[in-house]
Design a protein around this motif. Structure first.
Motif, PDB file in Angstrom:
ATOM      1  N   GLY A   1       0.557  21.121 -65.375  1.00 40.36           N
ATOM      2  CA  GLY A   1       0.381  22.189 -64.707  1.00 40.36           C
ATOM      3  C   GLY A   1      -1.068  22.545 -64.681  1.00 40.36           C
ATOM      4  O   GLY A   1      -1.835  22.158 -65.661  1.00 40.36           O
ATOM      5  N   VAL A   2      -1.360  23.382 -63.696  1.00 40.03           N
ATOM      6  CA  VAL A   2      -2.631  23.877 -63.453  1.00 40.03           C
ATOM      7  C   VAL A   2      -2.836  25.160 -63.889  1.00 40.03           C
ATOM      8  O   VAL A   2      -2.034  25.985 -63.166  1.00 40.03           O
ATOM      9  CB  VAL A   2      -3.097  23.442 -62.205  1.00 40.03           C
ATOM     10  CG1 VAL A   2      -4.777  24.006 -62.020  1.00 40.03           C
ATOM     11  CG2 VAL A   2      -3.270  21.918 -61.889  1.00 40.03           C
ATOM     12  N   ARG A   3      -3.763  25.828 -64.581  1.00 40.85           N
ATOM     13  CA  ARG A   3      -3.864  27.235 -64.948  1.00 40.85           C
ATOM     14  C   ARG A   3      -5.098  27.828 -64.580  1.00 40.85           C
ATOM     15  O   ARG A   3      -6.194  27.127 -64.646  1.00 40.85           O
ATOM     16  CB  ARG A   3      -3.729  27.312 -66.420  1.00 40.85           C
ATOM     17  CG  ARG A   3      -3.922  28.691 -67.010  1.00 40.85           C
ATOM     18  CD  ARG A   3      -3.803  28.899 -68.274  1.00 40.85           C
ATOM     19  NE  ARG A   3      -4.513  28.109 -69.180  1.00 40.85           N
ATOM     20  CZ  ARG A   3      -5.623  28.038 -69.686  1.00 40.85           C
ATOM     21  NH1 ARG A   3      -6.528  29.183 -69.152  1.00 40.85           N
ATOM     22  NH2 ARG A   3      -6.490  27.352 -70.374  1.00 40.85           N
ATOM     23  N   ALA A   4      -5.387  28.691 -63.677  1.00 38.13           N
ATOM     24  CA  ALA A   4      -6.452  29.208 -63.138  1.00 38.13           C
ATOM     25  C   ALA A   4      -7.185  30.211 -64.341  1.00 38.13           C
ATOM     26  O   ALA A   4      -6.538  30.989 -64.811  1.00 38.13           O
ATOM     27  CB  ALA A   4      -6.275  30.088 -61.823  1.00 38.13           C
ATOM     28  N   GLU A   5      -8.328  29.904 -64.500  1.00 36.92           N
ATOM     29  CA  GLU A   5      -9.187  30.716 -65.522  1.00 36.92           C
ATOM     30  C   GLU A   5      -9.979  31.776 -64.827  1.00 36.92           C
ATOM     31  O   GLU A   5     -10.872  31.501 -63.989  1.00 36.92           O
ATOM     32  CB  GLU A   5      -9.933  29.661 -66.209  1.00 36.92           C
ATOM     33  CG  GLU A   5     -10.648  30.400 -67.350  1.00 36.92           C
ATOM     34  CD  GLU A   5      -9.864  30.268 -68.506  1.00 36.92           C
ATOM     35  OE1 GLU A   5     -10.028  31.223 -69.359  1.00 36.92           O
ATOM     36  OE2 GLU A   5      -8.781  29.656 -68.588  1.00 36.92           O
ATOM     37  N   ILE A   6      -9.243  33.113 -64.940  1.00 35.08           N
ATOM     38  CA  ILE A   6      -9.564  34.227 -64.316  1.00 35.08           C
ATOM     39  C   ILE A   6     -10.574  34.991 -65.277  1.00 35.08           C
ATOM     40  O   ILE A   6     -10.039  35.340 -66.381  1.00 35.08           O
ATOM     41  CB  ILE A   6      -8.575  35.072 -63.919  1.00 35.08           C
ATOM     42  CG1 ILE A   6      -7.570  34.364 -62.915  1.00 35.08           C
ATOM     43  CG2 ILE A   6      -9.141  36.238 -63.083  1.00 35.08           C
ATOM     44  CD1 ILE A   6      -8.123  33.707 -61.859  1.00 35.08           C
ATOM     45  N   GLU A   7     -11.778  35.572 -64.799  1.00 31.77           N
ATOM     46  CA  GLU A   7     -12.600  36.298 -65.624  1.00 31.77           C
ATOM     47  C   GLU A   7     -13.163  37.666 -65.025  1.00 31.77           C
ATOM     48  O   GLU A   7     -12.885  37.795 -63.784  1.00 31.77           O
ATOM     49  CB  GLU A   7     -13.863  35.536 -65.778  1.00 31.77           C
ATOM     50  CG  GLU A   7     -13.689  34.583 -67.061  1.00 31.77           C
ATOM     51  CD  GLU A   7     -15.099  33.846 -67.362  1.00 31.77           C
ATOM     52  OE1 GLU A   7     -16.143  34.430 -66.823  1.00 31.77           O
ATOM     53  OE2 GLU A   7     -15.071  33.012 -68.391  1.00 31.77           O
TER      54      GLU A   7
END
Length: 238
Positions: free
Chosen positions: A131-137
């Motif tokens: 799976g792909v996880r979006a790295e949100i900042e």
């Protein structure tokens, strides 16, 4: 002594000077020098089912002796030391260095090199969908919140060293900064895979949409002073 040179014709002096310069240039061109430089190591013929996970050295330092003329036009940046890795198996392989296989000008010879051998570790190749996880900042503007994140594609195929690929369950994207945003945003980002022994089969960037919505408006709190509570005398006795 001065009178002797005064009797010489100017043409003779010029000719003598030209001959001297020519002899000096020939001497400089034929004098032997040693040049030291690094040659990049290139492994060829690696089996399709194997991945290189470690290599003792990426370069061979060599010392080449020859005339200044023969070394003047040597382009060391284009030189390669090629190692034939055909027939490699999982584990560590040792290759003896033979610098004579490196292209070098006629009349020159290698007088030293280091290292004398190369150690290369091979590992079986693995493949897995994760799976792909979006790295949100960051956080949105005041009064807004992240309502959801959509990623396309949701999964990607990874390939590389089997021991590393098989222990991965997801892979993160590059950081996506949403600080101060008051509306949804779409970003095209790359995957962060770390070292070079694991890679994505499709190297295209992924599409990430971060949905940002206004915070819900809370229901108004009723004002008790404005409510008609009735005649307290009519209340039933406890």
């Amino acid at each position: 002594m001065a009178s002797r040179f005064q009797n010489l014709r100017p043409g003779v002096l010029i000719l003598a000077l030209a001959i001297s310069v020519f002899i000096w240039a020939v001497a400089q061109g034929t004098s032997s020098v040693i040049q030291s430089f690094d040659v990049e190591v290139e492994l060829v013929g690696v089996e399709d089912g194997l991945v290189i996970t470690d290599q003792s050295s990426d370069e061979i330092n060599v010392r080449l002796r020859g005339s200044r003329a023969s070394l003047r036009n040597l382009n060391t940046d284009q030189l390669k030391y090629r190692v034939d890795a055909d027939g490699g198996k999982p584990g560590v392989a040792v290759y003896e260095v033979d610098v004579e296989t490196i292209d070098h000008p006629t009349g020159t010879q290698f007088v030293g090199y280091s290292p004398s051998r190369l150690k290369v570790r091979f590992e079986k190749r693995g493949r897995k969908a994760v799976g792909v996880r979006a790295e949100i900042e960051g956080v949105p503007a005041p009064g807004f919140h992240v309502a959801g994140v959509e990623i396309q594609p949701e999964k990607v195929w990874l390939e590389g060293a089997r021991s590393q690929v098989m222990r991965l369950n997801e892979v993160a994207t590059e950081s996506i900064d949403i600080a101060g945003l008051a509306a949804s945003a779409q970003r095209e980002v790359r995957l962060v895979l770390g070292g070079g022994t694991v890679w994505a089969e499709d190297n295209k960037p992924v599409q990430v949409e971060v949905r940002i919505e206004p915070d819900p408006v809370p229901d108004p709190v009723p004002d008790l002073e404005d409510q008609d509570l009735g005649d307290p005398r009519l209340a039933e006795p406890a």
